[in-house]
Scaffold this motif. Sequence first.
Motif, mmCIF file in Angstrom:
data_model
loop_
_atom_site.group_PDB
_atom_site.id
_atom_site.type_symbol
_atom_site.label_atom_id
_atom_site.label_comp_id
_atom_site.label_asym_id
_atom_site.label_seq_id
_atom_site.Cartn_x
_atom_site.Cartn_y
_atom_site.Cartn_z
ATOM 1 N N UNK A 1 -38.438 -40.476 24.334
ATOM 2 C CA UNK A 1 -39.311 -41.123 23.348
ATOM 3 C C UNK A 1 -38.694 -42.437 22.886
ATOM 4 N N UNK A 2 -37.422 -42.409 22.521
ATOM 5 C CA UNK A 2 -36.767 -43.610 22.008
ATOM 6 C C UNK A 2 -36.699 -44.706 23.064
ATOM 7 N N UNK A 3 -36.403 -44.335 24.296
ATOM 8 C CA UNK A 3 -36.335 -45.347 25.358
ATOM 9 C C UNK A 3 -37.717 -45.904 25.662
ATOM 10 N N UNK A 4 -38.729 -45.051 25.637
ATOM 11 C CA UNK A 4 -40.101 -45.531 25.840
ATOM 12 C C UNK A 4 -40.521 -46.470 24.716
ATOM 13 N N UNK A 5 -40.140 -46.127 23.490
ATOM 14 C CA UNK A 5 -40.445 -46.993 22.342
ATOM 15 C C UNK A 5 -39.810 -48.359 22.554
ATOM 16 N N UNK B 1 -29.157 -41.825 31.283
ATOM 17 C CA UNK B 1 -29.186 -40.377 31.078
ATOM 18 C C UNK B 1 -30.605 -39.846 30.933
ATOM 19 N N UNK B 2 -31.545 -40.742 30.704
ATOM 20 C CA UNK B 2 -32.932 -40.307 30.560
ATOM 21 C C UNK B 2 -33.591 -40.056 31.914
ATOM 22 N N UNK B 3 -33.051 -40.640 32.989
ATOM 23 C CA UNK B 3 -33.690 -40.466 34.297
ATOM 24 C C UNK B 3 -32.768 -39.935 35.390
ATOM 25 N N UNK B 4 -31.456 -39.933 35.190
ATOM 26 C CA UNK B 4 -30.554 -39.365 36.191
ATOM 27 C C UNK B 4 -30.474 -37.854 35.986
ATOM 28 N N UNK B 5 -31.602 -37.207 36.239
ATOM 29 C CA UNK B 5 -31.730 -35.759 36.067
ATOM 30 C C UNK B 5 -32.451 -35.171 37.278
ATOM 31 N N UNK B 6 -32.353 -33.865 37.418
ATOM 32 C CA UNK B 6 -33.044 -33.173 38.512
ATOM 33 C C UNK B 6 -34.560 -33.220 38.340
ATOM 34 N N UNK B 7 -34.996 -33.417 37.107
ATOM 35 C CA UNK B 7 -36.433 -33.373 36.825
ATOM 36 C C UNK B 7 -37.091 -34.746 36.887
ATOM 37 N N UNK B 8 -36.376 -35.763 37.344
ATOM 38 C CA UNK B 8 -36.887 -37.129 37.256
ATOM 39 C C UNK B 8 -38.218 -37.313 37.975
ATOM 40 N N UNK B 9 -38.392 -36.693 39.150
ATOM 41 C CA UNK B 9 -39.643 -36.880 39.894
ATOM 42 C C UNK B 9 -40.825 -36.238 39.168
ATOM 43 N N UNK B 10 -40.581 -35.074 38.580
ATOM 44 C CA UNK B 10 -41.637 -34.406 37.809
ATOM 45 C C UNK B 10 -41.991 -35.240 36.583
ATOM 46 N N UNK B 11 -40.963 -35.716 35.892
ATOM 47 C CA UNK B 11 -41.191 -36.503 34.683
ATOM 48 C C UNK B 11 -41.843 -37.844 35.004
ATOM 49 N N UNK C 1 -42.017 -42.618 32.423
ATOM 50 C CA UNK C 1 -41.367 -43.911 32.645
ATOM 51 C C UNK C 1 -42.374 -45.030 32.882
ATOM 52 N N UNK C 2 -43.623 -44.782 32.519
ATOM 53 C CA UNK C 2 -44.701 -45.728 32.818
ATOM 54 C C UNK C 2 -44.489 -47.086 32.153
ATOM 55 N N UNK C 3 -44.018 -47.086 30.918
ATOM 56 C CA UNK C 3 -43.849 -48.358 30.203
ATOM 57 C C UNK C 3 -42.756 -49.192 30.862
ATOM 58 N N UNK C 4 -41.647 -48.555 31.187
ATOM 59 C CA UNK C 4 -40.551 -49.262 31.861
ATOM 60 C C UNK C 4 -41.034 -49.857 33.188
#
Length: 228
Positions: A75-79, A137-147, A153-156
């Motif tokens: 949320x914070x990174x998207x903001x 740390x918000x995207x270097x996760x196993x769930x990144x493709x699902x998220x 990550x649409x705004x980025x």
Amino acid sequence: MHTLLKNLKVEINDKLYVKDPESSDLGKRILSCSIEMIYELGFEQFTFKKLGLAIKSNESSIYRYFENKHKLLLYLTSWYWSWLEYQLVLQTLTLSVPKDKLNRAVEILTQEVTQDSNFSHIDEVLLNKIIISEYSKSYLTKEVDIENKEGYFAVYKRLVLRLKDMIKEVDPAYAFPASLSSMVIQGALHQHFLKDHFTAITDCNSTTTPTSYFLNLIDQLIISNGKK
């Protein structure tokens, strides 16, 4: 423009929260204090229990807004990226010369952040420092493709594509506009980090800013070779 910014509400993917934190004083305190605590403690040491104690509220009340601290970081990174996108759009809106627009965009995306009085509950300076040190740390996760499919990550990605379009406008023949765009935005975070922590492996310092480096890079790759 000032009036427009006063009425601005940063839009965030509603899947990132259980209850919109912007909708209540408690939610805004959660955002404000979490930024301060993540900056001071680091994301690994930050917990909802510590946050609850800091805002004098039950830990359970924080879970009514965010499922977990990973969602809060998203949320914070998207903001932050949404807020930066508004700066980019508004400050390049009246520029008609493509190279001037590109240069201004690079400045906005790479410079040190200053406080924005339009959002009293968000400290953009501290949030910028969190983005520099914690964004990966918000995207270097196993769930990144699902998220990613969920649009977290649409705004980025939209911000990267805006800069990509500006690069193409200056030099339509340049073969790697998306790669260059993402490298500038992500690279700016990296150079700010190196400047503060690994000074031996960067030329950026108190007098040579990451903005100077990226403006020079863009000039060498795009503007000097562009047709406009």
